[in-house]
Design an enzyme around this catalytic site. Structure first.
Site, PDB file in Angstrom:
ATOM      1  N   ARG A 181       0.659  -1.045   0.368  1.00  0.00           N
ATOM      2  CA  ARG A 181      -0.140   0.065  -0.035  1.00  0.00           C
ATOM      3  C   ARG A 181       0.925   1.109  -0.291  1.00  0.00           C
ATOM      4  O   ARG A 181       1.737   1.558   0.943  1.00  0.00           O
ATOM      5  CB  ARG A 181      -0.948  -0.046   1.236  1.00  0.00           C
ATOM      6  CG  ARG A 181      -1.915   1.331   1.430  1.00  0.00           C
ATOM      7  CD  ARG A 181      -2.354   1.658   2.107  1.00  0.00           C
ATOM      8  NE  ARG A 181      -3.781   0.488   2.427  1.00  0.00           N
ATOM      9  CZ  ARG A 181      -5.460   0.085   2.101  1.00  0.00           C
ATOM     10  NH1 ARG A 181      -5.131   1.410   3.562  1.00  0.00           N
ATOM     11  NH2 ARG A 181      -6.265   0.058   1.858  1.00  0.00           N
ATOM     12  N   ASP A 221     -17.539   7.016  -1.580  1.00  0.00           N
ATOM     13  CA  ASP A 221     -16.163   7.028  -0.826  1.00  0.00           C
ATOM     14  C   ASP A 221     -15.346   8.462  -0.430  1.00  0.00           C
ATOM     15  O   ASP A 221     -16.241   9.261  -0.457  1.00  0.00           O
ATOM     16  CB  ASP A 221     -14.698   6.803  -2.048  1.00  0.00           C
ATOM     17  CG  ASP A 221     -13.424   6.079  -1.196  1.00  0.00           C
ATOM     18  OD1 ASP A 221     -13.307   6.049  -0.286  1.00  0.00           O
ATOM     19  OD2 ASP A 221     -12.386   6.200  -2.135  1.00  0.00           O
ATOM     20  N   ARG A 273     -12.949  -8.516   1.075  1.00  0.00           N
ATOM     21  CA  ARG A 273     -11.815  -7.809   1.337  1.00  0.00           C
ATOM     22  C   ARG A 273     -10.626  -9.449   2.010  1.00  0.00           C
ATOM     23  O   ARG A 273     -10.201 -10.202   1.346  1.00  0.00           O
ATOM     24  CB  ARG A 273     -11.773  -7.338   2.703  1.00  0.00           C
ATOM     25  CG  ARG A 273     -12.215  -5.971   1.966  1.00  0.00           C
ATOM     26  CD  ARG A 273     -11.246  -5.504   0.656  1.00  0.00           C
ATOM     27  NE  ARG A 273      -9.714  -6.025   0.276  1.00  0.00           N
ATOM     28  CZ  ARG A 273      -9.265  -4.333   0.848  1.00  0.00           C
ATOM     29  NH1 ARG A 273     -10.063  -3.339   0.975  1.00  0.00           N
ATOM     30  NH2 ARG A 273      -8.119  -4.420   1.082  1.00  0.00           N
TER      31      ARG A 273
HETATM   32  N1  NVA Z   1     -10.064   6.609  -1.837  1.00  0.00           N
HETATM   33  C1  NVA Z   1      -9.433   5.840  -0.342  1.00  0.00           C
HETATM   34  C2  NVA Z   1      -9.575   4.654   0.148  1.00  0.00           C
HETATM   35  C3  NVA Z   1      -9.457   3.916   1.694  1.00  0.00           C
HETATM   36  C4  NVA Z   1      -9.753   2.580   1.826  1.00  0.00           C
HETATM   37  C5  NVA Z   1      -8.134   6.499   0.171  1.00  0.00           C
HETATM   38  O1  NVA Z   1      -7.200   6.303  -0.631  1.00  0.00           O
HETATM   39  O2  NVA Z   1      -7.716   6.823   1.354  1.00  0.00           O
HETATM   40  N1   CP Z   2     -11.215  -0.181   2.275  1.00  0.00           N
HETATM   41  C1   CP Z   2      -9.963  -0.177   2.835  1.00  0.00           C
HETATM   42  O1   CP Z   2      -9.159  -0.699   2.466  1.00  0.00           O
HETATM   43  O2   CP Z   2      -9.869  -0.560   3.959  1.00  0.00           O
HETATM   44  P1   CP Z   2      -8.666   0.115   4.589  1.00  0.00           P
HETATM   45  O3   CP Z   2      -8.154   1.278   4.159  1.00  0.00           O
HETATM   46  O4   CP Z   2      -9.102   0.315   6.362  1.00  0.00           O
HETATM   47  O5   CP Z   2      -7.564  -0.596   4.747  1.00  0.00           O
END
Ligand code: NVA
Ligand code: CP
Length: 307
Positions: free
Chosen positions: A102, A223, A291
């Site tokens: 991530r 979102d 998930r």
């Molecule tokens: N668009 C959001 C999604 C979080 C799961 C972000 O990138 O923070």
């Molecule tokens: N939806 C999602 O990816 O949640 P987290 O940021 O908690 O991993």
């Protein structure tokens, strides 16, 4: 060997294969049977941003597949102190069997993948969140939706929107995207989606009018207005997104049995009212649980592919 960096790299057949494996493994789990398909394997999980769902689902998923997962926060590893991505990739991928990352730029993830000896999975970047969309589609199928459903995305043109575009254009369903002016999706994504839609027959519509997008939709989704890394823009975005809150009145424009999906975490009374969110809690938390199941399907698929 394949990486899972964006849905644009996969055919419809491959996407549905992963979903099928996930469903089978989910059924086995619910029946109390073990599925040690990744016995003794290790998954490295590099996080440069916060997470609840992604971390727990990958960690537990790997354990349930007979392997283990290592949580590597960039604050604690040398990456956070400037060790290059390509060196991190060359070290970690010699020790683990798969990696999930991530991070911010998609290019950082791609750089890691380029130097990795093992499959790399996108656990969210600024551009995409493909594992989330796989969970969303599994959830749609479980709740009786599918390729014939019309999906409306109301909100920021962000990583979730781009991923919806890739899923819709690969699978061939109708997607309407309503963003405020100035918050539209990236031009390159529009071009990519157009290309895939030609083959699949998908219809993707872009507008600045949430009411036009939501009309008769079967699935409504949204979102947060400010994603991770955009916290300083929160106040400005609250002004710019006026009229984009999904409330009861807006939801009533969708089809009679429409459901709301949300990747979570939600900002109540910003992108969606507390009332509409709670009315859809059933499907939204099933989506969160998926998930776990869908990522097991993705990891098993990637593992089978390299063998
Ligand atoms: N668009 C959001 C999604 C979080 C799961 C972000 O990138 O923070
Ligand atoms: N939806 C999602 O990816 O949640 P987290 O940021 O908690 O991993």
């Amino acid at each position: 060997m394949r990486h899972f960096l964006s849905l644009k790299d996969f055919t419809k057949k491959e996407i549905l294969e992963m979903i099928d494996i996930a469903s089978e493994i989910k059924n086995e789990l619910k029946a109390g049977r073990e599925t040690p398909f990744l016995k003794n394997q290790s998954l490295g999980m590099i996080f440069e941003k916060s997470s609840t769902r992604t971390r727990v689902s990958f960690e537990v998923g790997m354990y349930q597949l007979g392997g283990q997962a290592l949580f590597l926060s960039s604050n604690d590893i040398q990456l956070g102190r400037g060790e290059p991505m390509k060196d991190t990739a060359r070290v970690i991928s010699r020790m683990v069997d798969m990696v999930m990352i991530r991070t911010y730029e998609q290019s950082k993830l791609e750089e890691f993948a380029k130097y990795s000896k093992v499959p790399v999975i996108n656990g969210l970047t600024d551009d995409y969140h493909p594992v989330q969309l796989m969970a969303d589609y599994l959830t749609m199928l479980e709740f009786g939706f599918g390729e014939k459903s019309k999906v409306a995305y109301i909100g920021d043109g962000n990583n979730m929107t781009h991923s919806w575009m890739m899923l819709a254009s690969k699978l061939g369903f109708e997607l309407r995207i309503a963003t405020p002016k100035g918050y539209e999706v990236k031009e390159q994504m529009v071009l990519d989606a157009q290309k895939f839609a030609k083959e699949s027959g998908a219809r993707i519509i872009y507008t600045n009018d949430p009411h036009a997008a939501i009309k008769d939709a079967d699935i409504v989704t949204t979102d947060v207005w400010a994603s991770m890394g955009q916290e300083s823009e929160q106040k400005q975005r609250e002004k710019d997104f006026a009229g984009f809150t999904i409330d009861k009145k807006m939801m009533n424009l969708a089809s009679k049995n429409a459901k709301l999906l949300h990747c979570l975490p939600v900002h109540r009374n910003e992108e969606v009212t507390e009332e509409v969110f709670e009315e859809n809690a059933d499907i939204i938390f099933a989506e969160a649980e998926n998930r776990l199941h869908v990522q097991k399907g993705i990891m098993v698929w990637l593992d089978r592919y390299r063998k």
